[in-house]
Design a protein around this motif. Structure first.
Motif, PDB file in Angstrom:
ATOM      1  N   LEU A  77       0.807  -1.220   0.000  1.00 28.93           N
ATOM      2  CA  LEU A  77       0.000   0.000   0.000  1.00 28.93           C
ATOM      3  C   LEU A  77       0.842   1.272   0.000  1.00 28.93           C
ATOM      4  O   LEU A  77       0.291   2.370   0.091  1.00 28.93           O
ATOM      5  CB  LEU A  77      -0.929   0.022   1.225  1.00 28.93           C
ATOM      6  CG  LEU A  77      -1.979  -1.081   1.312  1.00 28.93           C
ATOM      7  CD1 LEU A  77      -2.799  -0.933   2.586  1.00 28.93           C
ATOM      8  CD2 LEU A  77      -2.870  -1.097   0.086  1.00 28.93           C
ATOM      9  N   ALA A  78       2.166   1.130  -0.067  1.00 33.79           N
ATOM     10  CA  ALA A  78       3.037   2.318  -0.070  1.00 33.79           C
ATOM     11  C   ALA A  78       2.578   3.282  -1.152  1.00 33.79           C
ATOM     12  O   ALA A  78       2.224   2.880  -2.257  1.00 33.79           O
ATOM     13  CB  ALA A  78       4.487   1.913  -0.280  1.00 33.79           C
ATOM     14  N   GLY A  79       2.540   4.549  -0.818  1.00 32.87           N
ATOM     15  CA  GLY A  79       2.069   5.576  -1.743  1.00 32.87           C
ATOM     16  C   GLY A  79       0.610   5.942  -1.537  1.00 32.87           C
ATOM     17  O   GLY A  79       0.148   6.976  -2.013  1.00 32.87           O
ATOM     18  N   THR A  80      -0.139   5.101  -0.827  1.00 33.10           N
ATOM     19  CA  THR A  80      -1.537   5.407  -0.533  1.00 33.10           C
ATOM     20  C   THR A  80      -1.577   6.587   0.428  1.00 33.10           C
ATOM     21  O   THR A  80      -0.770   6.686   1.346  1.00 33.10           O
ATOM     22  CB  THR A  80      -2.233   4.192   0.113  1.00 33.10           C
ATOM     23  OG1 THR A  80      -2.091   3.067  -0.744  1.00 33.10           O
ATOM     24  CG2 THR A  80      -3.705   4.474   0.357  1.00 33.10           C
ATOM     25  N   THR A  81      -2.501   7.481   0.223  1.00 34.39           N
ATOM     26  CA  THR A  81      -2.589   8.668   1.073  1.00 34.39           C
ATOM     27  C   THR A  81      -4.040   8.893   1.480  1.00 34.39           C
ATOM     28  O   THR A  81      -4.879   8.000   1.335  1.00 34.39           O
ATOM     29  CB  THR A  81      -1.966   9.893   0.370  1.00 34.39           C
ATOM     30  OG1 THR A  81      -1.865  10.958   1.314  1.00 34.39           O
ATOM     31  CG2 THR A  81      -2.731  10.312  -0.853  1.00 34.39           C
ATOM     32  N   PHE A  82      -4.360  10.061   1.948  1.00 29.00           N
ATOM     33  CA  PHE A  82      -5.693  10.392   2.424  1.00 29.00           C
ATOM     34  C   PHE A  82      -6.047  11.796   1.977  1.00 29.00           C
ATOM     35  O   PHE A  82      -5.181  12.610   1.688  1.00 29.00           O
ATOM     36  CB  PHE A  82      -5.768  10.285   3.954  1.00 29.00           C
ATOM     37  CG  PHE A  82      -4.721  11.098   4.672  1.00 29.00           C
ATOM     38  CD1 PHE A  82      -4.964  12.413   5.049  1.00 29.00           C
ATOM     39  CD2 PHE A  82      -3.477  10.554   4.951  1.00 29.00           C
ATOM     40  CE1 PHE A  82      -3.989  13.157   5.688  1.00 29.00           C
ATOM     41  CE2 PHE A  82      -2.495  11.294   5.602  1.00 29.00           C
ATOM     42  CZ  PHE A  82      -2.755  12.595   5.970  1.00 29.00           C
ATOM     43  N   SER A  83      -7.346  12.090   1.936  1.00 33.42           N
ATOM     44  CA  SER A  83      -7.791  13.444   1.631  1.00 33.42           C
ATOM     45  C   SER A  83      -7.981  14.197   2.941  1.00 33.42           C
ATOM     46  O   SER A  83      -7.935  13.610   4.025  1.00 33.42           O
ATOM     47  CB  SER A  83      -9.104  13.411   0.829  1.00 33.42           C
ATOM     48  OG  SER A  83     -10.136  12.819   1.601  1.00 33.42           O
ATOM     49  N   VAL A 119      -9.722   7.271   2.280  1.00 29.17           N
ATOM     50  CA  VAL A 119      -9.754   7.736   3.668  1.00 29.17           C
ATOM     51  C   VAL A 119      -9.697   9.262   3.676  1.00 29.17           C
ATOM     52  O   VAL A 119      -8.875   9.861   2.980  1.00 29.17           O
ATOM     53  CB  VAL A 119      -8.573   7.148   4.477  1.00 29.17           C
ATOM     54  CG1 VAL A 119      -8.525   7.743   5.880  1.00 29.17           C
ATOM     55  CG2 VAL A 119      -8.669   5.623   4.536  1.00 29.17           C
ATOM     56  N   ALA A 120     -10.570   9.870   4.460  1.00 29.41           N
ATOM     57  CA  ALA A 120     -10.596  11.331   4.631  1.00 29.41           C
ATOM     58  C   ALA A 120     -10.230  11.652   6.072  1.00 29.41           C
ATOM     59  O   ALA A 120     -10.861  11.142   7.005  1.00 29.41           O
ATOM     60  CB  ALA A 120     -11.979  11.881   4.312  1.00 29.41           C
ATOM     61  N   PHE A 121      -9.200  12.485   6.257  1.00 26.28           N
ATOM     62  CA  PHE A 121      -8.862  12.978   7.585  1.00 26.28           C
ATOM     63  C   PHE A 121      -9.672  14.240   7.811  1.00 26.28           C
ATOM     64  O   PHE A 121      -9.624  15.172   7.012  1.00 26.28           O
ATOM     65  CB  PHE A 121      -7.358  13.269   7.695  1.00 26.28           C
ATOM     66  CG  PHE A 121      -6.947  13.795   9.031  1.00 26.28           C
ATOM     67  CD1 PHE A 121      -7.095  13.023  10.166  1.00 26.28           C
ATOM     68  CD2 PHE A 121      -6.417  15.066   9.161  1.00 26.28           C
ATOM     69  CE1 PHE A 121      -6.725  13.500  11.413  1.00 26.28           C
ATOM     70  CE2 PHE A 121      -6.033  15.557  10.394  1.00 26.28           C
ATOM     71  CZ  PHE A 121      -6.188  14.774  11.534  1.00 26.28           C
ATOM     72  N   ILE A 122     -10.446  14.272   8.891  1.00 28.26           N
ATOM     73  CA  ILE A 122     -11.314  15.405   9.184  1.00 28.26           C
ATOM     74  C   ILE A 122     -10.731  16.134  10.388  1.00 28.26           C
ATOM     75  O   ILE A 122     -10.804  15.653  11.521  1.00 28.26           O
ATOM     76  CB  ILE A 122     -12.754  14.940   9.462  1.00 28.26           C
ATOM     77  CG1 ILE A 122     -13.258  14.119   8.265  1.00 28.26           C
ATOM     78  CG2 ILE A 122     -13.658  16.134   9.749  1.00 28.26           C
ATOM     79  CD1 ILE A 122     -14.482  13.298   8.547  1.00 28.26           C
ATOM     80  N   SER A 123     -10.115  17.275  10.113  1.00 27.76           N
ATOM     81  CA  SER A 123      -9.439  18.050  11.147  1.00 27.76           C
ATOM     82  C   SER A 123     -10.394  19.101  11.708  1.00 27.76           C
ATOM     83  O   SER A 123     -10.835  19.999  10.987  1.00 27.76           O
ATOM     84  CB  SER A 123      -8.189  18.727  10.574  1.00 27.76           C
ATOM     85  OG  SER A 123      -7.570  19.505  11.554  1.00 27.76           O
ATOM     86  N   VAL A 124     -10.702  18.967  12.981  1.00 32.35           N
ATOM     87  CA  VAL A 124     -11.594  19.893  13.663  1.00 32.35           C
ATOM     88  C   VAL A 124     -10.736  20.845  14.488  1.00 32.35           C
ATOM     89  O   VAL A 124      -9.999  20.420  15.371  1.00 32.35           O
ATOM     90  CB  VAL A 124     -12.587  19.148  14.574  1.00 32.35           C
ATOM     91  CG1 VAL A 124     -13.549  20.128  15.238  1.00 32.35           C
ATOM     92  CG2 VAL A 124     -13.343  18.082  13.783  1.00 32.35           C
ATOM     93  N   GLY A 125     -10.832  22.126  14.175  1.00 37.03           N
ATOM     94  CA  GLY A 125     -10.018  23.122  14.866  1.00 37.03           C
ATOM     95  C   GLY A 125     -10.616  23.557  16.189  1.00 37.03           C
ATOM     96  O   GLY A 125     -11.628  23.020  16.662  1.00 37.03           O
ATOM     97  N   GLU A 126     -10.008  24.557  16.753  1.00 39.86           N
ATOM     98  CA  GLU A 126     -10.404  25.036  18.078  1.00 39.86           C
ATOM     99  C   GLU A 126     -11.486  26.105  18.046  1.00 39.86           C
ATOM    100  O   GLU A 126     -11.937  26.556  19.099  1.00 39.86           O
ATOM    101  CB  GLU A 126      -9.174  25.565  18.809  1.00 39.86           C
ATOM    102  CG  GLU A 126      -8.170  24.475  19.100  1.00 39.86           C
ATOM    103  CD  GLU A 126      -6.968  24.975  19.884  1.00 39.86           C
ATOM    104  OE1 GLU A 126      -7.007  26.090  20.428  1.00 39.86           O
ATOM    105  OE2 GLU A 126      -5.983  24.227  19.937  1.00 39.86           O
ATOM    106  N   ASN A 127     -11.930  26.511  16.851  1.00 38.09           N
ATOM    107  CA  ASN A 127     -12.961  27.556  16.736  1.00 38.09           C
ATOM    108  C   ASN A 127     -14.352  26.941  16.863  1.00 38.09           C
ATOM    109  O   ASN A 127     -15.183  27.039  15.974  1.00 38.09           O
ATOM    110  CB  ASN A 127     -12.838  28.290  15.400  1.00 38.09           C
ATOM    111  CG  ASN A 127     -11.505  28.970  15.237  1.00 38.09           C
ATOM    112  OD1 ASN A 127     -10.834  29.282  16.221  1.00 38.09           O
ATOM    113  ND2 ASN A 127     -11.105  29.185  14.007  1.00 38.09           N
ATOM    114  N   ASN A 128     -14.600  26.277  17.971  1.00 43.42           N
ATOM    115  CA  ASN A 128     -15.903  25.656  18.175  1.00 43.42           C
ATOM    116  C   ASN A 128     -16.435  26.068  19.541  1.00 43.42           C
ATOM    117  O   ASN A 128     -15.684  26.456  20.427  1.00 43.42           O
ATOM    118  CB  ASN A 128     -15.801  24.132  18.068  1.00 43.42           C
ATOM    119  CG  ASN A 128     -14.897  23.554  19.141  1.00 43.42           C
ATOM    120  OD1 ASN A 128     -15.281  23.474  20.301  1.00 43.42           O
ATOM    121  ND2 ASN A 128     -13.688  23.158  18.753  1.00 43.42           N
ATOM    122  N   THR A 129     -17.729  25.988  19.656  1.00 45.63           N
ATOM    123  CA  THR A 129     -18.371  26.356  20.920  1.00 45.63           C
ATOM    124  C   THR A 129     -19.379  25.300  21.341  1.00 45.63           C
ATOM    125  O   THR A 129     -20.291  25.580  22.102  1.00 45.63           O
ATOM    126  CB  THR A 129     -19.081  27.716  20.784  1.00 45.63           C
ATOM    127  OG1 THR A 129     -20.032  27.630  19.719  1.00 45.63           O
ATOM    128  CG2 THR A 129     -18.099  28.839  20.532  1.00 45.63           C
TER     129      THR A 129
END
Length: 169
Positions: A77-83, A119-129
Motif C-alpha cells: 500500500l506504499a504511496g496510498t494517502t488520504f484526503s 480515507v478522509a482525515f477530518i481536522s476539527v479546529g479550536e474555533n468551536n463552541t
C-alpha cells in the motif's frame, strides 16, 4: 470476506489466534489485526465508500509518517494517502515535529487496514463552541454533506465532568 466468529466460538477464535504471527503477543501490527479479525488484504473495489478519521485539538496526520508506516507494515500500500476536510479552523500541519498522537496513529492503522478504501482525515479546529471540542460540530458538518464518509472513526474522549449539564441533558 469471511464471516467473523460469534463470541464464544472458541474454534474460530483459536484458529485466528493460531494463524496470527507470534509477534502479536508483544506488538500490534496490521498483520496481527488482519489475522485476528479476518480482515482481507485484497484492495477494495467499491470506490464510493469512504472512511472518515477524526482529528481534534491540533493533532495532525502526517503523510510522511504514514508512508514510513506503510513501507514497514504494508509495502503493498506504499504511496496510498488520504484526503483532508477541515472545519472550525482545522488544519493538517505536515511539520514532523507537530505530528504524532492519536490522529497520526488513527490514520496509519486505518489506511494500513482498509486496503485501498478512500480515507478522509477530518481536522476539527479550536474555533468551536459546542462544548465537546468540536465533536458536535463535526457531526453536523458531516450531516450537511451530500456524500459523507460511509464510516467515521473517532478515538478521542472528553471527561464527562467537562461537559456542561445542559449539553449532557
Amino acid at each position: 470476506l469471511k464471516k467473523a466468529a460469534a463470541p464464544g466460538n472458541s474454534t474460530s477464535e483459536n484458529r485466528s489466534r493460531q494463524t496470527a504471527p507470534s509477534s502479536c503477543a508483544t506488538e500490534v501490527t496490521p498483520s496481527c489485526l488482519q489475522d485476528l479479525y479476518q480482515i482481507p488484504t485484497t484492495p477494495a473495489t467499491q470506490s464510493s465508500n469512504v472512511l472518515g478519521v477524526s482529528g481534534f485539538v491540533n493533532l495532525f496526520a502526517n503523510n510522511g509518517d504514514l508512508q514510513t508506516f506503510l513501507r514497514r507494515f504494508r509495502p503493498d500500500l506504499a504511496g496510498t494517502t488520504f484526503s483532508l476536510e477541515t472545519l472550525d479552523g482545522g488544519e493538517n500541519n505536515q511539520d514532523p515535529s507537530d505530528a504524532g498522537g492519536e490522529a497520526n496513529l488513527d490514520i496509519q492503522y486505518t489506511v494500513g487496514l482498509a486496503s485501498k478504501v478512500p480515507v478522509a482525515f477530518i481536522s476539527v479546529g479550536e474555533n468551536n463552541t459546542d462544548g465537546l471540542d468540536g465533536a458536535l460540530d463535526e457531526a453536523n458538518f458531516l450531516l450537511s454533506q451530500s456524500s459523507p464518509p460511509t464510516v467515521l472513526t473517532t478515538s478521542f474522549d472528553v471527561n464527562e465532568t467537562d461537559i456542561p449539564l445542559d449539553l449532557a441533558t
